[in-house]
Write a protein that holds these residues in place. Structure first.
Motif, PDB file in Angstrom:
ATOM      1  N   GLU A 132      43.482   4.676 -17.814  1.00  0.00           N
ATOM      2  CA  GLU A 132      44.695   4.678 -17.002  1.00  0.00           C
ATOM      3  C   GLU A 132      44.763   5.903 -16.091  1.00  0.00           C
ATOM      4  OE1 GLU A 132      48.564   3.788 -18.546  1.00  0.00           O
ATOM      5  OE2 GLU A 132      47.752   2.523 -20.139  1.00  0.00           O
ATOM      6  N   CYS A 133      44.396   7.064 -16.609  1.00  0.00           N
ATOM      7  CA  CYS A 133      44.451   8.285 -15.780  1.00  0.00           C
ATOM      8  C   CYS A 133      43.371   8.275 -14.697  1.00  0.00           C
ATOM      9  CB  CYS A 133      44.310   9.522 -16.660  1.00  0.00           C
ATOM     10  SG  CYS A 133      45.739   9.834 -17.726  1.00  0.00           S
ATOM     11  N   VAL A 134      42.257   7.589 -14.973  1.00  0.00           N
ATOM     12  CA  VAL A 134      41.216   7.446 -13.957  1.00  0.00           C
ATOM     13  C   VAL A 134      41.733   6.614 -12.798  1.00  0.00           C
ATOM     14  CG1 VAL A 134      38.917   6.542 -13.467  1.00  0.00           C
ATOM     15  CG2 VAL A 134      39.379   7.636 -15.670  1.00  0.00           C
ATOM     16  N   VAL A 135      42.340   5.480 -13.113  1.00  0.00           N
ATOM     17  CA  VAL A 135      42.850   4.580 -12.087  1.00  0.00           C
ATOM     18  C   VAL A 135      43.987   5.232 -11.315  1.00  0.00           C
ATOM     19  CG1 VAL A 135      43.978   2.359 -11.676  1.00  0.00           C
ATOM     20  CG2 VAL A 135      42.142   2.537 -13.376  1.00  0.00           C
ATOM     21  N   ALA A 136      44.878   5.921 -12.044  1.00  0.00           N
ATOM     22  CA  ALA A 136      46.041   6.551 -11.408  1.00  0.00           C
ATOM     23  C   ALA A 136      45.661   7.829 -10.665  1.00  0.00           C
ATOM     24  CB  ALA A 136      47.101   6.866 -12.454  1.00  0.00           C
ATOM     25  N   ARG A 137      44.495   8.389 -10.982  1.00  0.00           N
ATOM     26  CA  ARG A 137      44.082   9.693 -10.450  1.00  0.00           C
ATOM     27  C   ARG A 137      45.150  10.740 -10.723  1.00  0.00           C
ATOM     28  NH1 ARG A 137      40.507   8.907  -4.913  1.00  0.00           N
ATOM     29  NH2 ARG A 137      39.067   7.363  -5.791  1.00  0.00           N
ATOM     30  N   SER A 138      45.716  10.651 -11.909  1.00  0.00           N
ATOM     31  CA  SER A 138      46.821  11.514 -12.315  1.00  0.00           C
ATOM     32  C   SER A 138      46.891  11.524 -13.841  1.00  0.00           C
ATOM     33  CB  SER A 138      48.136  10.990 -11.736  1.00  0.00           C
ATOM     34  OG  SER A 138      49.258  11.572 -12.394  1.00  0.00           O
ATOM     35  N   PRO A 139      47.320  12.662 -14.453  1.00  0.00           N
ATOM     36  CA  PRO A 139      47.464  12.711 -15.906  1.00  0.00           C
ATOM     37  C   PRO A 139      48.799  12.189 -16.407  1.00  0.00           C
ATOM     38  CG  PRO A 139      47.922  14.873 -15.002  1.00  0.00           C
ATOM     39  CD  PRO A 139      47.564  13.983 -13.823  1.00  0.00           C
ATOM     40  N   LEU A 140      49.632  11.663 -15.526  1.00  0.00           N
ATOM     41  CA  LEU A 140      50.961  11.206 -15.952  1.00  0.00           C
ATOM     42  C   LEU A 140      50.909  10.113 -17.015  1.00  0.00           C
ATOM     43  CD1 LEU A 140      53.014  11.266 -12.623  1.00  0.00           C
ATOM     44  CD2 LEU A 140      53.085  12.882 -14.538  1.00  0.00           C
ATOM     45  N   PRO A 141      49.979   9.137 -16.934  1.00  0.00           N
ATOM     46  CA  PRO A 141      49.909   8.161 -18.024  1.00  0.00           C
ATOM     47  C   PRO A 141      49.668   8.801 -19.390  1.00  0.00           C
ATOM     48  CG  PRO A 141      48.705   7.342 -16.128  1.00  0.00           C
ATOM     49  CD  PRO A 141      49.058   8.766 -15.822  1.00  0.00           C
ATOM     50  N   ALA A 142      48.880   9.865 -19.430  1.00  0.00           N
ATOM     51  CA  ALA A 142      48.620  10.542 -20.698  1.00  0.00           C
ATOM     52  C   ALA A 142      49.892  11.182 -21.257  1.00  0.00           C
ATOM     53  CB  ALA A 142      47.539  11.605 -20.517  1.00  0.00           C
ATOM     54  N   VAL A 143      50.710  11.744 -20.359  1.00  0.00           N
ATOM     55  CA  VAL A 143      51.981  12.316 -20.797  1.00  0.00           C
ATOM     56  C   VAL A 143      52.890  11.212 -21.340  1.00  0.00           C
ATOM     57  CG1 VAL A 143      54.049  13.560 -20.070  1.00  0.00           C
ATOM     58  CG2 VAL A 143      51.797  14.242 -19.183  1.00  0.00           C
ATOM     59  N   ARG A 144      52.935  10.124 -20.630  1.00  0.00           N
ATOM     60  CA  ARG A 144      53.802   9.015 -21.038  1.00  0.00           C
ATOM     61  C   ARG A 144      53.420   8.497 -22.422  1.00  0.00           C
ATOM     62  NH1 ARG A 144      53.005   6.192 -16.965  1.00  0.00           N
ATOM     63  NH2 ARG A 144      51.552   4.595 -17.724  1.00  0.00           N
ATOM     64  N   HIS A 145      52.117   8.438 -22.699  1.00  0.00           N
ATOM     65  CA  HIS A 145      51.655   7.918 -23.984  1.00  0.00           C
ATOM     66  C   HIS A 145      51.516   8.997 -25.053  1.00  0.00           C
ATOM     67  CE1 HIS A 145      50.915   4.034 -22.203  1.00  0.00           C
ATOM     68  NE2 HIS A 145      50.034   4.519 -21.340  1.00  0.00           N
ATOM     69  N   GLY A 146      51.675  10.279 -24.667  1.00  0.00           N
ATOM     70  CA  GLY A 146      51.482  11.355 -25.637  1.00  0.00           C
ATOM     71  C   GLY A 146      50.074  11.383 -26.185  1.00  0.00           C
ATOM     72  N   CYS A 147      49.096  11.362 -25.292  1.00  0.00           N
ATOM     73  CA  CYS A 147      47.699  11.154 -25.706  1.00  0.00           C
ATOM     74  C   CYS A 147      47.097  12.327 -26.463  1.00  0.00           C
ATOM     75  CB  CYS A 147      46.844  10.827 -24.483  1.00  0.00           C
ATOM     76  SG  CYS A 147      47.144   9.175 -23.811  1.00  0.00           S
ATOM     77  N   TYR A 148      47.552  13.552 -26.226  1.00  0.00           N
ATOM     78  CA  TYR A 148      46.980  14.693 -26.938  1.00  0.00           C
ATOM     79  C   TYR A 148      47.753  14.904 -28.234  1.00  0.00           C
ATOM     80  CZ  TYR A 148      45.206  19.342 -28.000  1.00  0.00           C
ATOM     81  OH  TYR A 148      44.620  20.416 -28.638  1.00  0.00           O
ATOM     82  N   ARG A 149      47.092  14.711 -29.327  1.00  0.00           N
ATOM     83  CA  ARG A 149      47.652  14.865 -30.672  1.00  0.00           C
ATOM     84  C   ARG A 149      48.881  13.987 -30.901  1.00  0.00           C
ATOM     85  NH1 ARG A 149      46.981  21.348 -32.142  1.00  0.00           N
ATOM     86  NH2 ARG A 149      44.678  21.340 -32.090  1.00  0.00           N
ATOM     87  N   GLY A 150      48.956  12.867 -30.166  1.00  0.00           N
ATOM     88  CA  GLY A 150      50.068  11.953 -30.357  1.00  0.00           C
ATOM     89  C   GLY A 150      51.406  12.508 -29.945  1.00  0.00           C
TER      90      GLY A 150
END
Length: 425
Positions: A132-150
């Motif tokens: 998702e962050c690759v497609v968006a070219r942005s880390p916002l999807p990772a923030v939305r999903h809480g990807c680092y350590r949940g």
């Protein structure tokens, strides 16, 4: 040549292929007569920090002023020819790049993972590949999903650092080493300038001895985690056992969050042995005695070090057919590739790799030849030195117009950018 290696060492509680690669490159360069010094931080040191210092660690992830000042002073004093950056998280930060720009020392950086585009660096969410962050070219999807350590809160410092320093990386690094073409393709899709990205596979030290017979076990060697396909392997192995087995036992070596589950699964069985965490010598011996090394990773591995280590010992691999593995393992020649995430496909490949000893030996010999041509120390040294010379000559290609972040950076980069030939390796 004088090379200063910059690296934040990962925790010693878990095996780190990245730490090992850094150490082996340092030894390789020194053995070839080059001067190599280290500018390091260790994640192990966080546990000994005061409570206030621990609280400040996330705040310094995007930018660590103290590191910039300390490294700039070191560079002015020592004057290395080139700085080789590896991991900067969590104690160094991209302030390292500003320090190099302040003094005018060229930088190369090895991208061991996907931290440039994915806050946790894994391109994985809920134990499945995620782009998702690759497609968006942005880390916002990772923030939305809480990807680092949940955790969304824990992901924010990484995302902020990404947003603030994205173009600084482009203007501050002369050459990025991608460790597979698959990784490079994903980084280009994310918006990184292709002219800065070259492929330099990791090398593997020669173990000094190769397999001389058909082997005596199948081996999983790595972190005992869902992302490495451990549960997938257990499911596939149970299916094989229910169908009569494959005639050799499975050995699992490593440590990680699934360690107790693996130990309980292996307990009392004749066809499975849990070996725990092995030292380097015992790892080499376990690989050399293998019918095949099994690497069923669920993640899009940037390289696949364990498969290359198997090849060095003349042992074929059974690996997931995605990510860097598809460049290392040639299907039916140096090993077998299974459908990622599919236990039946993995079981089928394990049965095939064990069913024909003569064919297995042929694949082992082909694997060793592939290692010698692609992943040996001589090949690794050539790749490193070529990258360093490119950085020194300022020939790493354009940055798609990405501007530097500040006046000091602009001034210090201007001369090195002038006269670039715009080509890429």
């Amino acid at each position: 040549m004088y090379v200063l290696v910059v690296h934040n060492r990962y925790s010693s509680a878990q095996p780190s292929g990245e730490n090992r690669v850094v150490d082996e490159e340092v030894r390789l360069l020194r053995a070839a007569g080059h001067r190599v010094e280290l500018f390091e931080r260790r994640s192990d040191d966080i546990s000994a920090m005061s409570l206030l210092s621990k609280v400040a660690v996330p705040l310094r992830v995007p930018w660590n002023l103290a590191v910039r000042a300390e490294l700039a002073a070191r560079l002015r004093s020592d004057r290395p020819d080139v700085v080789h950056v590896h991991n900067l998280f969590p104690l160094l930060s991209p302030a390292v790049l500003a320090a190099c720009a302040d003094v005018g020392v060229p930088v190369v950086a090895t991208l061991h993972n996907y931290h440039q585009i994915c806050p946790p660096g894994t391109l994985q969410r809920d134990n499945r590949p995620c782009t998702e962050c690759v497609v968006a070219r942005s880390p916002l999807p990772a923030v939305r999903h809480g990807c680092y350590r949940g955790s969304r809160l824990a992901t924010v410092p990484l995302a902020v650092g990404h947003a603030l320093n994205r173009r600084r990386w482009w203007s501050g690094v002369e050459r990025f080493f991608c460790i597979s073409a698959a990784q490079r393709d994903i980084l280009v899709r994310s918006g990184m300038p292709p002219g800065l990205l070259s492929v330099k596979h990791n090398f593997v030290p020669d173990p000094g001895a190769c397999r001389t017979d058909g082997g005596e076990h199948l081996l999983f060697l790595g972190r005992l985690a869902e992302s490495k396909g451990v549960r997938l392997l257990m499911t596939a192995w149970d299916a094989l056992a229910a169908d009569g087995g494959v005639g050799v036992p499975l050995v699992l070596a490593g440590a990680g969050p699934l360690e107790s589950e693996v130990a309980a699964w292996a307990a009392g069985r004749d066809d499975v042995r849990y070996a725990g965490l092995l030292d380097a010598d015992r790892c080499r011996e376990a690989v050399r005695r293998s019918v095949a090394v099994v690497a069923p990773s669920m993640a899009l591995e940037t390289f696949g070090l364990v498969a290359a280590e198997a090849m060095a010992a003349g042992v074929p691999a059974v690996a997931a057919g995605h990510g860097g593995f598809v460049e290392i393992v040639e299907e039916g020649v140096t090993g077998l590739l299974h459908t990622p995430g599919d236990p039946l496909s993995l079981a089928s490949c394990i049965r095939r790799i064990t069913a024909d000893p003569a064919r297995n030996r042929e694949m082992g010999l082909a694997a060793r030849l592939r290692y010698e041509k692609g992943f040996s120390p001589a090949v690794g040294l050539d790749g490193l030195l070529e990258g360093y010379r490119t950085a020194l000559a300022g020939r790493s290609g354009g940055a798609n117009g990405a501007p530097p972040m500040g006046k000091k950076d602009a001034g210090s980069r201007r001369d090195s950018r002038a006269g670039r030939d715009g080509g890429s390796r």
